[in-house]
Motif scaffolding. Structure first.
Motif, PDB file in Angstrom:
ATOM      1  N   SER A  66       0.859  -1.190   0.000  1.00  0.00           N
ATOM      2  CA  SER A  66       0.000   0.000   0.000  1.00  0.00           C
ATOM      3  C   SER A  66       0.889   1.232   0.000  1.00  0.00           C
ATOM      4  CB  SER A  66      -0.899  -0.003   1.237  1.00  0.00           C
ATOM      5  OG  SER A  66      -1.658   1.194   1.316  1.00  0.00           O
ATOM      6  N   ASN A  71      -2.789   6.539   7.840  1.00  0.00           N
ATOM      7  CA  ASN A  71      -4.149   5.991   7.785  1.00  0.00           C
ATOM      8  C   ASN A  71      -4.268   4.760   6.894  1.00  0.00           C
ATOM      9  OD1 ASN A  71      -3.946   7.282   5.332  1.00  0.00           O
ATOM     10  ND2 ASN A  71      -5.551   8.784   5.724  1.00  0.00           N
ATOM     11  N   LYS A  72      -3.175   4.341   6.285  1.00  0.00           N
ATOM     12  CA  LYS A  72      -3.161   3.079   5.541  1.00  0.00           C
ATOM     13  C   LYS A  72      -2.690   1.914   6.418  1.00  0.00           C
ATOM     14  CE  LYS A  72      -4.352   4.182   1.223  1.00  0.00           C
ATOM     15  NZ  LYS A  72      -5.359   3.476   0.414  1.00  0.00           N
ATOM     16  N   GLY A  73      -2.289   2.236   7.658  1.00  0.00           N
ATOM     17  CA  GLY A  73      -1.981   1.183   8.620  1.00  0.00           C
ATOM     18  C   GLY A  73      -0.566   0.646   8.593  1.00  0.00           C
ATOM     19  N   SER A  74       0.369   1.383   7.991  1.00  0.00           N
ATOM     20  CA  SER A  74       1.735   0.871   7.876  1.00  0.00           C
ATOM     21  C   SER A  74       2.397   0.644   9.234  1.00  0.00           C
ATOM     22  CB  SER A  74       2.586   1.815   7.026  1.00  0.00           C
ATOM     23  OG  SER A  74       2.483   3.151   7.478  1.00  0.00           O
ATOM     24  N   PHE A 140      -3.571  -5.663   5.973  1.00  0.00           N
ATOM     25  CA  PHE A 140      -3.905  -4.302   5.543  1.00  0.00           C
ATOM     26  C   PHE A 140      -4.785  -3.631   6.595  1.00  0.00           C
ATOM     27  CE2 PHE A 140      -6.207  -1.438   2.330  1.00  0.00           C
ATOM     28  CZ  PHE A 140      -5.178  -0.516   2.313  1.00  0.00           C
ATOM     29  N   THR A 142      -5.981  -0.812   7.423  1.00  0.00           N
ATOM     30  CA  THR A 142      -6.268   0.548   6.980  1.00  0.00           C
ATOM     31  C   THR A 142      -7.393   1.210   7.778  1.00  0.00           C
ATOM     32  OG1 THR A 142      -6.947   1.904   5.080  1.00  0.00           O
ATOM     33  CG2 THR A 142      -7.840  -0.325   5.202  1.00  0.00           C
ATOM     34  N   TYR A 144      -8.202   4.339   6.334  1.00  0.00           N
ATOM     35  CA  TYR A 144      -8.491   5.305   5.275  1.00  0.00           C
ATOM     36  C   TYR A 144      -9.919   5.100   4.768  1.00  0.00           C
ATOM     37  CZ  TYR A 144      -7.751   7.957   0.942  1.00  0.00           C
ATOM     38  OH  TYR A 144      -7.839   8.861  -0.089  1.00  0.00           O
ATOM     39  N   GLU A 146     -11.573   4.103   2.294  1.00  0.00           N
ATOM     40  CA  GLU A 146     -11.383   3.358   1.051  1.00  0.00           C
ATOM     41  C   GLU A 146     -12.698   3.219   0.287  1.00  0.00           C
ATOM     42  OE1 GLU A 146      -8.372   2.281   0.233  1.00  0.00           O
ATOM     43  OE2 GLU A 146      -7.270   2.170   2.123  1.00  0.00           O
ATOM     44  N   THR A 164      -7.825  -7.457   7.557  1.00  0.00           N
ATOM     45  CA  THR A 164      -8.036  -6.040   7.265  1.00  0.00           C
ATOM     46  C   THR A 164      -9.133  -5.463   8.149  1.00  0.00           C
ATOM     47  OG1 THR A 164      -8.353  -4.461   5.442  1.00  0.00           O
ATOM     48  CG2 THR A 164      -9.690  -6.480   5.388  1.00  0.00           C
TER      49      THR A 164
END
Length: 238
Positions: A66, A71-74, A140, A142, A144, A146, A164
């Motif tokens: 990603s 906010n993408k959860g990295s 993932f 996240t 965000y 999406e 996710t």
């Protein structure tokens, strides 16, 4: 922007959550739900044999692919892996992507001396397909807003269990435990426990095969194009 939608004779969205939003905003005409397609070259490159070959290999490989953003959860993914590796020390994490938080998470990994994390940068084409093929779990976390993340659909067509959150159109079709797990909280401990649960599950290969079959049935360009054509033809007749 919303007022512009009101001029249309029909709207196509990626999930029920967006349909509900437009109805609440006052849109009175028909709202249709469709999906994103997975690239046909990608689909042709994945076979059930690729999925079955995982039975013979170790160690487990987790994929986060990603944009590298908060906010993408990295960082959640990194911290979850930090916990996973304490119990499953041979497990590997592939981090694919670039973004504003990349340097920050690299510094965190160095500071905490977390082993077995591989930063791959932006990947595309055959490199991306091969990365999905050699992975065992798609992570993932996240938060965000999406629509319907392509990375989740690509992971499914690759026969990967999905871990996710219930974002966008994902919640419309995702079957918890059958496709993997969806978690409501962005909590690294919960994600680490759920990742271990999936990797060690006796149903692991049932999940892999189910996701592959489901994606082949629902996310091909032909399937999506036919659905869109049917929707637009119906709108035109009104």
């Amino acid at each position: 922007l919303i007022s512009g939608y009101f001029l249309s004779d029909g709207i196509i969205v990626l999930g029920q959550i967006f349909k509900d939003y437009l109805k609440t905003a006052g849109y009175k005409k028909e709202i249709y739900i469709s999906r994103n397609p997975v690239d046909m070259d990608f689909i042709k490159s994945i076979s059930i044999d690729d999925i079955s070959s995982r039975k013979k290999r170790t160690p487990n490989k987790i994929l986060f692919l990603s944009r590298i953003e908060k906010n993408k959860g990295s960082m959640v993914a990194i911290k979850a892996f930090e916990k996973i590796i304490k119990e499953l020390p041979e497990t590997q994490l592939f981090v694919a992507g670039t973004g504003s938080k990349l340097d920050e998470i690299k510094k965190y990994v160095l500071k905490k001396k977390i082993n077995n994390i591989f930063f791959l940068g932006f990947v595309s084409g055959e490199d991306k397909i091969n990365l999905y093929k050699k992975s065992d779990l798609f992570l993932f976390p996240t938060s965000y807003k999406e629509g319907l993340p392509i990375n989740i659909l690509e992971a499914m067509i690759s026969g990967l269990p999905i871990l996710t959150t219930p974002v966008g159109g994902v919640q419309d079709f995702f079957k918890n435990t059958k496709m993997g797990l969806v978690l409501d909280n962005i909590d690294s401990k919960q994600f680490s426990e759920s990742a271990k649960k999936l990797l060690l599950s006796k149903q692991y290969f049932d999940i892999c095969q189910y996701n592959y079959s489901y994606a082949l049935k629902n996310f091909t360009p032909e399937k999506i194009a036919n659905n869109l054509f049917s929707i637009m033809k119906g709108i035109a007749k009104k």
